[in-house]
Design a protein around this motif. Sequence first.
Motif, PDB file in Angstrom:
ATOM      1  N   TYR A  85       0.778  -1.009  -0.084  1.00 21.76           N
ATOM      2  CA  TYR A  85      -0.079  -0.160   0.047  1.00 21.76           C
ATOM      3  C   TYR A  85       0.955   1.178  -0.061  1.00 21.76           C
ATOM      4  O   TYR A  85       1.964   1.198   0.419  1.00 21.76           O
ATOM      5  CB  TYR A  85      -0.972   0.001   1.246  1.00 21.76           C
ATOM      6  CG  TYR A  85      -1.742  -1.238   1.204  1.00 21.76           C
ATOM      7  CD1 TYR A  85      -2.884  -1.185   0.340  1.00 21.76           C
ATOM      8  CD2 TYR A  85      -1.846  -2.178   2.019  1.00 21.76           C
ATOM      9  CE1 TYR A  85      -4.094  -2.207   0.428  1.00 21.76           C
ATOM     10  CE2 TYR A  85      -2.480  -3.209   2.030  1.00 21.76           C
ATOM     11  CZ  TYR A  85      -3.830  -3.324   1.166  1.00 21.76           C
ATOM     12  OH  TYR A  85      -4.574  -4.267   1.359  1.00 21.76           O
ATOM     13  N   ILE A  86       0.343   2.322  -0.855  1.00 22.16           N
ATOM     14  CA  ILE A  86       0.967   3.729  -0.524  1.00 22.16           C
ATOM     15  C   ILE A  86      -0.067   4.403   0.255  1.00 22.16           C
ATOM     16  O   ILE A  86      -1.169   4.496  -0.058  1.00 22.16           O
ATOM     17  CB  ILE A  86       1.071   4.189  -1.956  1.00 22.16           C
ATOM     18  CG1 ILE A  86       1.852   3.266  -3.030  1.00 22.16           C
ATOM     19  CG2 ILE A  86       1.420   5.654  -1.824  1.00 22.16           C
ATOM     20  CD1 ILE A  86       3.221   3.518  -2.905  1.00 22.16           C
ATOM     21  N   ALA A 184       0.816   5.461  14.234  1.00 24.40           N
ATOM     22  CA  ALA A 184      -0.608   5.913  14.811  1.00 24.40           C
ATOM     23  C   ALA A 184      -1.743   6.187  13.821  1.00 24.40           C
ATOM     24  O   ALA A 184      -2.614   5.742  13.758  1.00 24.40           O
ATOM     25  CB  ALA A 184      -0.643   7.337  15.634  1.00 24.40           C
ATOM     26  N   LEU A 185      -1.106   6.791  12.650  1.00 27.82           N
ATOM     27  CA  LEU A 185      -1.804   6.993  11.308  1.00 27.82           C
ATOM     28  C   LEU A 185      -2.437   5.645  10.848  1.00 27.82           C
ATOM     29  O   LEU A 185      -3.754   5.718  10.578  1.00 27.82           O
ATOM     30  CB  LEU A 185      -1.006   7.877  10.539  1.00 27.82           C
ATOM     31  CG  LEU A 185      -1.904   8.281   9.042  1.00 27.82           C
ATOM     32  CD1 LEU A 185      -0.998   9.489   8.444  1.00 27.82           C
ATOM     33  CD2 LEU A 185      -1.730   6.890   8.103  1.00 27.82           C
ATOM     34  N   LEU A 186      -1.602   4.788  10.956  1.00 25.87           N
ATOM     35  CA  LEU A 186      -1.927   3.297  10.432  1.00 25.87           C
ATOM     36  C   LEU A 186      -3.023   2.826  11.106  1.00 25.87           C
ATOM     37  O   LEU A 186      -3.953   2.152  10.776  1.00 25.87           O
ATOM     38  CB  LEU A 186      -0.718   2.405  10.340  1.00 25.87           C
ATOM     39  CG  LEU A 186       0.368   2.897   9.117  1.00 25.87           C
ATOM     40  CD1 LEU A 186       1.395   2.008   9.340  1.00 25.87           C
ATOM     41  CD2 LEU A 186      -0.371   2.665   7.606  1.00 25.87           C
ATOM     42  N   ASP A 187      -3.194   2.976  12.490  1.00 23.10           N
ATOM     43  CA  ASP A 187      -3.981   2.463  13.399  1.00 23.10           C
ATOM     44  C   ASP A 187      -5.508   3.139  12.991  1.00 23.10           C
ATOM     45  O   ASP A 187      -6.336   2.503  13.237  1.00 23.10           O
ATOM     46  CB  ASP A 187      -3.656   2.404  14.868  1.00 23.10           C
ATOM     47  CG  ASP A 187      -3.084   1.122  15.436  1.00 23.10           C
ATOM     48  OD1 ASP A 187      -2.326   0.378  14.696  1.00 23.10           O
ATOM     49  OD2 ASP A 187      -3.007   1.045  16.607  1.00 23.10           O
ATOM     50  N   SER A 188      -5.176   4.298  12.935  1.00 26.14           N
ATOM     51  CA  SER A 188      -6.180   5.453  12.595  1.00 26.14           C
ATOM     52  C   SER A 188      -6.871   4.854  11.396  1.00 26.14           C
ATOM     53  O   SER A 188      -8.292   4.735  11.404  1.00 26.14           O
ATOM     54  CB  SER A 188      -5.847   6.709  12.683  1.00 26.14           C
ATOM     55  OG  SER A 188      -7.116   7.415  12.313  1.00 26.14           O
ATOM     56  N   LEU A 189      -6.051   4.802  10.262  1.00 20.37           N
ATOM     57  CA  LEU A 189      -6.591   4.111   9.015  1.00 20.37           C
ATOM     58  C   LEU A 189      -7.364   2.919   9.338  1.00 20.37           C
ATOM     59  O   LEU A 189      -8.527   2.448   8.470  1.00 20.37           O
ATOM     60  CB  LEU A 189      -5.580   4.105   8.064  1.00 20.37           C
ATOM     61  CG  LEU A 189      -5.941   3.347   6.760  1.00 20.37           C
ATOM     62  CD1 LEU A 189      -6.684   4.416   5.933  1.00 20.37           C
ATOM     63  CD2 LEU A 189      -4.689   3.175   6.041  1.00 20.37           C
ATOM     64  N   ALA A 208      -0.085  -0.952   6.789  1.00 18.62           N
ATOM     65  CA  ALA A 208      -1.408  -0.832   6.876  1.00 18.62           C
ATOM     66  C   ALA A 208      -1.932  -2.167   6.891  1.00 18.62           C
ATOM     67  O   ALA A 208      -1.413  -3.081   5.769  1.00 18.62           O
ATOM     68  CB  ALA A 208      -1.926  -0.186   5.849  1.00 18.62           C
ATOM     69  N   TRP A 209      -2.792  -2.835   7.479  1.00 14.86           N
ATOM     70  CA  TRP A 209      -3.359  -4.016   7.498  1.00 14.86           C
ATOM     71  C   TRP A 209      -2.271  -5.085   7.339  1.00 14.86           C
ATOM     72  O   TRP A 209      -2.511  -6.127   6.736  1.00 14.86           O
ATOM     73  CB  TRP A 209      -4.422  -4.188   6.428  1.00 14.86           C
ATOM     74  CG  TRP A 209      -5.345  -3.247   6.499  1.00 14.86           C
ATOM     75  CD1 TRP A 209      -6.483  -3.074   7.564  1.00 14.86           C
ATOM     76  CD2 TRP A 209      -5.583  -2.356   5.553  1.00 14.86           C
ATOM     77  NE1 TRP A 209      -7.165  -1.863   7.167  1.00 14.86           N
ATOM     78  CE2 TRP A 209      -6.628  -1.259   6.142  1.00 14.86           C
ATOM     79  CE3 TRP A 209      -5.052  -1.659   4.302  1.00 14.86           C
ATOM     80  CZ2 TRP A 209      -7.212  -0.168   5.212  1.00 14.86           C
ATOM     81  CZ3 TRP A 209      -5.328  -0.378   3.892  1.00 14.86           C
ATOM     82  CH2 TRP A 209      -6.312  -0.064   4.270  1.00 14.86           C
TER      83      TRP A 209
ATOM     84  N   TYR B  18     -12.002  -0.200   1.219  1.00 15.21           N
ATOM     85  CA  TYR B  18     -11.018  -0.630   1.779  1.00 15.21           C
ATOM     86  C   TYR B  18     -10.715  -2.211   1.518  1.00 15.21           C
ATOM     87  O   TYR B  18     -11.501  -2.661   0.749  1.00 15.21           O
ATOM     88  CB  TYR B  18     -10.941  -0.704   3.411  1.00 15.21           C
ATOM     89  CG  TYR B  18     -11.212   0.759   3.833  1.00 15.21           C
ATOM     90  CD1 TYR B  18     -10.187   1.704   3.825  1.00 15.21           C
ATOM     91  CD2 TYR B  18     -12.722   1.452   4.010  1.00 15.21           C
ATOM     92  CE1 TYR B  18     -10.614   3.210   4.429  1.00 15.21           C
ATOM     93  CE2 TYR B  18     -12.747   2.814   4.289  1.00 15.21           C
ATOM     94  CZ  TYR B  18     -11.595   3.454   4.313  1.00 15.21           C
ATOM     95  OH  TYR B  18     -11.735   4.841   4.575  1.00 15.21           O
ATOM     96  N   PRO B  19      -9.413  -2.687   1.721  1.00 15.09           N
ATOM     97  CA  PRO B  19      -9.162  -4.294   1.123  1.00 15.09           C
ATOM     98  C   PRO B  19     -10.336  -5.084   1.672  1.00 15.09           C
ATOM     99  O   PRO B  19     -11.067  -4.786   2.792  1.00 15.09           O
ATOM    100  CB  PRO B  19      -7.892  -4.464   1.669  1.00 15.09           C
ATOM    101  CG  PRO B  19      -7.104  -3.206   2.213  1.00 15.09           C
ATOM    102  CD  PRO B  19      -8.364  -2.184   2.377  1.00 15.09           C
ATOM    103  N   GLU B  20     -10.577  -6.220   1.231  1.00 10.98           N
ATOM    104  CA  GLU B  20     -11.689  -6.961   1.686  1.00 10.98           C
ATOM    105  C   GLU B  20     -11.533  -7.455   3.067  1.00 10.98           C
ATOM    106  O   GLU B  20     -10.191  -7.817   3.404  1.00 10.98           O
ATOM    107  CB  GLU B  20     -11.562  -8.461   0.706  1.00 10.98           C
ATOM    108  CG  GLU B  20     -12.754  -8.738   0.354  1.00 10.98           C
ATOM    109  CD  GLU B  20     -12.725 -10.354  -0.451  1.00 10.98           C
ATOM    110  OE1 GLU B  20     -11.823 -10.579  -1.132  1.00 10.98           O
ATOM    111  OE2 GLU B  20     -13.556 -10.912  -0.169  1.00 10.98           O
TER     112      GLU B  20
END
Lengths: 428, 160
Positions: A85-86, A184-189, A208-209, B18-20
């Motif tokens: 991911y970007i 923290a941004l990633l958790d928020s996302l 991310a994820w 968002y992704p699946e």
Amino acid sequence: MALYNEPSPLETRIVSKRFGLPNSASLDTYLATDGFVAFRKAREMAPEQIIEEVKASSLRGRGGAGFPTGLKWSFVPRTSPKPKYIIVNADESEPGTCKDRLLMEYDPHQLIEGILIASLAVDAHKGYIYIRGEYRYLIDMMDKAIAEAYAKGYLGKNIAGTGWDFDLYTHSGAGAYECGEETALLDSLEGKRGVPRMKPPFPAVAGAWASPTLLNNVETYSAVPYIIREGGKAFADLGTPKNGGTRLVCISGHVNKPGVYELPLGFPMMKAINEVAGGIPHGRKLKAVVPGGSSCPFLRAEECDIPMDYDTLAKLGSMLGSGGMVVMDETTDMVKVALRVMRFYAHESCGWCIPCREGTTWLRKILQRMVDGGGRREDVAMLGELSKNMLGRTFCALGDAAAMPTISIVEKFAEDFEKYIVPEAVLV
Amino acid sequence: MTFSPALEERFAALLQKYPEGKTRSAVIPMLIYAQDEVGAITPELIEEVAKRCGVAPLQVDEVVGYYSMLHRKPLGKYHVQVCTNISCMLVGGEELYEHAKKKLGIGHKEVTADGQFSLEEVECMGACSWAPAVEINYDFHHFVTPEQLDKLIDGLKKAH
């Protein structure tokens, strides 16, 4: 669209070159002014070559930490079978900083092209622009630009006929300074409270994820099309050795012409204050400067006769940070400034790490008591000691960000604290 | 709960973004857009967002307590946010906030009796070079003087 401030003839306009053009946010304007030349070029390059070019530019992250961008890109395992991911950090919240707004408002397609080039470098096919919730009008503008890019074949399947696929979305924050910190941004996302993660793993590997993620600031991505189009060296040569290129400097506070100006790295700070920003009003003298957002150690006036580059600021124990330069004249009460800055950090501390949560709160309380007329002789030393105990003892940089300006104010502006010390105010 | 067709459309798009299987990511954007329409983050809204995103209501609730733009009580129709952080403070932000308190007769995070206005002293909103700044709902106002703030507020009163 009217610009928020008049440009200065002393600027070197690279990422801001389209600011002020008619319909600068439209794809047509973008395509008529070198738009997507760099993407097509990058499509012909090997991913390693793209990364080498970014390294050659000596571009460093424009969000605050100043990490070398090419190096960051090289950490993403592009052959990983996981999706990559970007992510764009558009959570601009560092006090003194107001530049990413302009990049999204006046040149959204430059940002999109920078994201696409990054996607080629790390083999990503999906991206998210995390925009702070207060910037709703910019979420709408970015959505409009993204829709236009999809409609005209510059996002989605087979971009510009090159066979490359990429989907891009905006994501709204909801008010939290902490979410500018990348984990923290990633958790928020991911729909959670914005609390920093332990590193490693770094986002490049598990972001991310839990997938490999490239995360940069808006301005960092926006500089990439120029770097690929004109070559990394051309960008680097605009600045000084090791401090390549230009950056947007947000000048605020006590100046006649506050504004966002694009200046080459190494531009003299006093020239920025006196010529670019028109000097200090009412013929007053300079007292202090925040060189790159309120998290940076403050500089005294006599320290400001310097070139603005990462290394010079590092030698002075400060930082270029996010480019938010706050100018304070001789009438400024540094104790009140320290209090206001600490009120901010105490409010924004996510509470995860005790040294930050308790430290910011106690620093705020002590400063507030001093300003309210109950300052004690021992307070000054206590402010310094409490701040120093926060340094390096938290998951993310917010604790340091609160401590560093406080330490600098206590040490460099001791005279300002004198008038707040009341002899009869003793600890009972 | 039912929402306007425009908001339903936005929700549908959010759940696709968002992704699946990662619909939890839609929680925060859904809350903030829903708040604009519903007026506040109510217990029913928390349940609804949890159901739509496939998460536990508690996972939504804990988010509400964290983000400064999410409010459990209704704000005024016009939410006046005055920045007093460093760049604004240096050029009159604190005086502007004091002025706003007097003008509206309310304090931090309070709402006028008629529900028209609410006030909040906010942290840096990214308008530092055009300070002092005020955001009313989502509209930015730059280089705001007390007189201009009066005009803005009076204009909104008339529009009502």
